[in-house]
Design a protein around this motif. Structure first.
Motif, PDB file in Angstrom:
ATOM      1  N   SER A  60       5.616  -6.845  -2.858  1.00 15.37           N
ATOM      2  CA  SER A  60       4.838  -6.316  -3.042  1.00 15.37           C
ATOM      3  C   SER A  60       3.189  -7.881  -3.114  1.00 15.37           C
ATOM      4  CB  SER A  60       4.631  -5.384  -4.488  1.00 15.37           C
ATOM      5  OG  SER A  60       5.133  -6.342  -5.198  1.00 15.37           O
ATOM      6  N   VAL A 105      -1.955  -3.645  -6.198  1.00 11.15           N
ATOM      7  CA  VAL A 105      -1.119  -3.685  -5.864  1.00 11.15           C
ATOM      8  C   VAL A 105      -0.854  -2.642  -4.482  1.00 11.15           C
ATOM      9  CG1 VAL A 105       1.666  -4.606  -5.943  1.00 11.15           C
ATOM     10  CG2 VAL A 105      -1.035  -4.599  -7.912  1.00 11.15           C
ATOM     11  N   TRP A 106      -0.691  -3.591  -3.267  1.00 11.85           N
ATOM     12  CA  TRP A 106       0.606  -3.193  -2.484  1.00 11.85           C
ATOM     13  C   TRP A 106       1.790  -3.244  -2.549  1.00 11.85           C
ATOM     14  CZ3 TRP A 106      -0.094  -1.055   3.062  1.00 11.85           C
ATOM     15  CH2 TRP A 106      -1.638  -0.377   3.469  1.00 11.85           C
ATOM     16  N   GLU A 107       2.904  -2.031  -2.474  1.00 15.46           N
ATOM     17  CA  GLU A 107       4.212  -1.925  -2.426  1.00 15.46           C
ATOM     18  C   GLU A 107       4.717  -2.080  -1.471  1.00 15.46           C
ATOM     19  OE1 GLU A 107       7.571  -1.953  -4.678  1.00 15.46           O
ATOM     20  OE2 GLU A 107       6.305  -0.991  -5.639  1.00 15.46           O
TER      21      GLU A 107
END
Length: 120
Positions: A60, A105-107
């Motif tokens: 992430s 956030v990209w996870e």
């Protein structure tokens, strides 16, 4: 009089340029080792529109979108969390748009692959 040739149609599934591998800036990585690759398949003459194939490993990182991006997830599981408290989970086969101005956030929960179309 001969006409100029038509621009070639670009099929994203066709083999393209060798992918470029990269990572988010170290100060934005929150977990894992989210190594990514991108194989851009088309760019407009003015450079503002680009599309191709992207892959990402589990991890992430913080994101700040300055561009509008259409995503068609082909493989994997991705969770996108906005700084506004929103949260969306996407799986293979789903499509979505990341709007310019989005921060959060990209996870990646499972290794991911997507088609992308970006307008800057």
């Amino acid at each position: 009089m001969t006409q100029p040739p038509f621009p070639a149609i670009v099929a994203l599934a066709d083999a393209g340029a060798e992918p470029e591998t990269y990572r988010p800036p170290a100060d934005r990585i929150l977990s894992g080792d989210p190594v990514q690759s991108v194989s851009n398949r088309f760019s407009s003459a003015d450079g503002r529109f680009n599309c191709g194939v992207w892959t990402g490993a589990v991890g992430s990182w913080r994101v700040v979108f300055t561009e509008n991006e259409f995503c068609q997830l082909l493989e994997g599981v991705v969770v996108v969390k906005g700084d506004d408290g929103s949260e969306r989970r996407f799986t293979a086969g789903e499509a979505f748009v990341m709007p310019a101005g989005f921060t959060g956030v990209w996870e990646i929960l499972e290794p991911a692959r997507k088609y992308y179309a970006v307008y800057e």
